[in-house]
Write a protein that holds these residues in place. Structure first.
Motif, mmCIF file in Angstrom:
data_model
loop_
_atom_site.group_PDB
_atom_site.id
_atom_site.type_symbol
_atom_site.label_atom_id
_atom_site.label_comp_id
_atom_site.label_asym_id
_atom_site.label_seq_id
_atom_site.Cartn_x
_atom_site.Cartn_y
_atom_site.Cartn_z
ATOM 1 N N MET A 89 29.814 46.754 -80.713
ATOM 2 C CA MET A 89 28.734 47.456 -81.411
ATOM 3 C C MET A 89 29.207 47.926 -82.794
ATOM 4 N N GLN A 90 30.496 48.304 -82.881
ATOM 5 C CA GLN A 90 31.038 48.780 -84.156
ATOM 6 C C GLN A 90 31.125 47.631 -85.165
ATOM 7 N N GLN A 91 31.465 46.436 -84.679
ATOM 8 C CA GLN A 91 31.499 45.278 -85.585
ATOM 9 C C GLN A 91 30.087 44.903 -86.056
ATOM 10 N N GLY A 136 22.122 49.114 -73.235
ATOM 11 C CA GLY A 136 23.164 49.679 -72.383
ATOM 12 C C GLY A 136 24.424 50.036 -73.135
ATOM 13 N N ASN A 137 24.328 50.204 -74.423
ATOM 14 C CA ASN A 137 25.472 50.578 -75.241
ATOM 15 C C ASN A 137 24.927 51.219 -76.520
ATOM 16 N N ASN A 138 25.808 51.860 -77.252
ATOM 17 C CA ASN A 138 25.388 52.517 -78.486
ATOM 18 C C ASN A 138 26.563 52.471 -79.458
ATOM 19 N N PRO A 139 26.305 52.065 -80.698
ATOM 20 C CA PRO A 139 27.406 51.910 -81.660
ATOM 21 C C PRO A 139 28.084 53.234 -82.021
ATOM 22 N N LEU A 140 27.460 54.353 -81.685
ATOM 23 C CA LEU A 140 28.038 55.650 -82.059
ATOM 24 C C LEU A 140 28.905 56.246 -80.950
ATOM 25 N N ILE A 141 29.056 55.501 -79.845
ATOM 26 C CA ILE A 141 29.959 55.965 -78.786
ATOM 27 C C ILE A 141 31.398 55.916 -79.308
ATOM 28 N N GLY A 142 32.139 56.968 -78.999
ATOM 29 C CA GLY A 142 33.506 57.081 -79.514
ATOM 30 C C GLY A 142 33.581 58.291 -80.428
ATOM 31 N N VAL A 184 11.747 46.683 -78.695
ATOM 32 C CA VAL A 184 12.755 46.907 -77.658
ATOM 33 C C VAL A 184 13.958 46.015 -77.964
ATOM 34 N N GLY A 185 15.132 46.624 -78.017
ATOM 35 C CA GLY A 185 16.351 45.846 -78.234
ATOM 36 C C GLY A 185 17.025 45.540 -76.907
ATOM 37 N N ASN A 186 17.124 44.248 -76.570
ATOM 38 C CA ASN A 186 17.870 43.785 -75.397
ATOM 39 C C ASN A 186 19.167 43.141 -75.894
ATOM 40 N N THR A 187 20.131 42.974 -75.005
ATOM 41 C CA THR A 187 21.367 42.346 -75.470
ATOM 42 C C THR A 187 21.201 40.853 -75.730
ATOM 43 N N THR A 217 20.420 52.355 -85.582
ATOM 44 C CA THR A 217 21.057 53.565 -85.051
ATOM 45 C C THR A 217 22.107 54.086 -86.032
ATOM 46 N N VAL A 218 22.940 53.168 -86.515
ATOM 47 C CA VAL A 218 24.005 53.560 -87.447
ATOM 48 C C VAL A 218 23.424 53.958 -88.807
ATOM 49 N N ALA A 219 22.373 53.273 -89.222
ATOM 50 C CA ALA A 219 21.712 53.626 -90.485
ATOM 51 C C ALA A 219 21.107 55.025 -90.392
ATOM 52 N N GLY A 220 20.458 55.306 -89.274
ATOM 53 C CA GLY A 220 19.861 56.630 -89.072
ATOM 54 C C GLY A 220 20.920 57.720 -89.075
ATOM 55 N N HIS A 221 22.018 57.452 -88.405
ATOM 56 C CA HIS A 221 23.150 58.398 -88.357
ATOM 57 C C HIS A 221 23.632 58.715 -89.763
ATOM 58 N N ALA A 222 23.668 57.685 -90.613
ATOM 59 C CA ALA A 222 24.189 57.842 -91.978
ATOM 60 C C ALA A 222 23.131 58.354 -92.954
ATOM 61 N N GLY A 223 21.936 58.630 -92.456
ATOM 62 C CA GLY A 223 20.893 59.189 -93.314
ATOM 63 C C GLY A 223 20.204 58.176 -94.209
#
Ligand code: HPA
Length: 271
Positions: A89-91, A136-142, A184-187, A217-223
Motif C-alpha cells: 500500500m505504501q508503494q 482489507g488494508n490501509n496505506p496509513l497503517i504503521g 468501492v475499492g476492491n483488491t 486515502t493518502v492524499a486526504g491525509h496530506a490535506g
C-alpha cells in the motif's frame, strides 16, 4: 515510506522542471491519453525516479508527464500502481506523497470501474462523491508520518465538496450526462462475483474498481483537495449476461475518450 525516499524522488523530479505543478492527475486504465494533451511536457519514466515502483499492467504507460494543461501546471501519472500487482500500500501511494512534496495542492484521480448502480450504462462518467475501502488494508497503517498529516485523519469529505459541485457544473455547461456516486475499492485482480456485486450494492456502492482508494486515502491525509472521476467501462458482474474482460474495459474507455478529455480539461480550466 520514509521521508528521505520521498524527498529524493521529488527532488529528482523538481530538478528537471522550470515551473512547479499545482495539480496532480492520476490517469487510470485506458485514460492515459490525457497526458498526451499536456504541452511543453517533461516526461519522466517511473524507472528513472529514485524509489518509484514500475508499472506492469497492459494499457498503462508508466511515466510522469509534467507541463501545461488548460493554462495550469500539472503533473500526470500515465499509469498507476495497483495493490494487486503485489506492491505494498505504501508503494502504491508513494507518488501521491512525492506530488505533495513537489507542492501539488489538488489531485484529480481517474479510473475505470464497473457499474453497480443499474441505472448506469457502460461509457458513463461518474463523479466520485465518496468511497468504501473494501481492500482489507490501509496505506496509513504503521507509524504515522506526522510531516504529512495526523494519526487519525478525518475522511468525512475526502472528495472535496466544492470540487464535486465544480465538476457537476462543468458537466452541465458541456451538456454531458455525468453520473455521481460511491466508488468501492476492491483488491482485484479478479472481477467480482455476481453475489459480491449484490452485496456491494446493498452496502451503498455505485461503482467498483481496483484502485483509487489507497491514493485518495493518502492524499486526504496530506490535506490535498481530491476530485475523483470514474469511467464506467462495463456493468459489474451478474448485471448483464456476459463475462467481463480487460479488453472490454479498455475498449469502452477508448470510446468515451473525447468526452473524458473535454470534461477533465474543462474542470482543470476553472479549478
Ligand atoms: N470490477 C472491478 N474493477 C473494474 C471493473 C469491474 O467490473 N471494471 C473496471 N475495473
Amino acid at each position: 515510506m520514509d521521508n528521505q525516499a520521498i524527498i529524493e524522488a521529488s527532488t529528482y523530479i523538481k530538478n528537471q522542471l522550470k515551473e512547479m505543478p499545482t495539480i496532480g492527475l492520476i490517469l487510470g486504465s485506458g485514460l492515459g491519453v490525457l497526458g498526451d494533451e499536456i504541452t511543453n511536457p517533461t516526461v519522466i519514466p517511473y524507472k528513472e525516479i529514485p524509489h518509484f515502483p514500475e508499472s506492469t499492467v497492459a494499457g498503462h504507460k508508466g511515466q510522469l508527464v509534467i507541463g501545461e494543461l488548460e493554462g495550469k501546471q500539472v503533473i500526470a501519472m500515465q499509469g498507476r500502481f495497483h495493490y494487486y500487482e503485489g506492491y505494498t500500500m505504501q508503494q502504491v501511494t508513494f507518488p501521491v506523497r512525492a506530488m505533495k512534496e513537489l507542492g501539488v495542492e489538488s489531485l484529480i484521480v481517474t479510473n475505470a470501474a464497473g457499474g453497480i448502480n443499474e441505472s448506469f450504462q457502460p461509457g458513463n462518467l461518474m463523479i466520485i462523491t465518496d468511497h468504501v475501502n473494501n481492500m482489507g488494508n490501509n496505506p496509513l497503517i504503521g507509524p504515522n508520518n506526522d510531516d504529512f498529516g495526523p494519526r487519525f485523519p478525518d475522511m468525512s469529505s475526502v472528495y472535496d465538496r466544492k470540487y464535486i459541485e465544480h465538476a457537476k457544473k462543468c458537466a452541465n455547461d458541456l451538456g454531458l450526462n455525468v453520473q455521481s456516486g460511491v466508488y468501492v475499492g476492491n483488491t482485484g485482480p479478479v472481477y467480482e462475483t455476481p453475489a459480491e456485486v449484490r452485496m456491494l450494492r446493498t452496502l451503498g456502492g455505485d461503482a467498483v474498481g481496483m484502485s483509487t482508494v489507497p491514493e485518495v486515502t493518502v492524499a486526504g491525509h496530506a490535506g490535498l483537495r481530491v476530485l475523483g472521476i470514474s469511467c464506467i467501462s462495463n456493468m459489474a458482474a451478474g448485471i448483464l449476461d456476459q463475462p467481463l474482460t480487460h479488453s472490454e474495459v479498455i475498449e469502452t474507455t477508448e470510446k468515451v475518450r473525447e468526452d473524458f478529455l473535454t470534461f477533465i480539461k474543462k474542470i482543470i480550466q476553472t479549478l
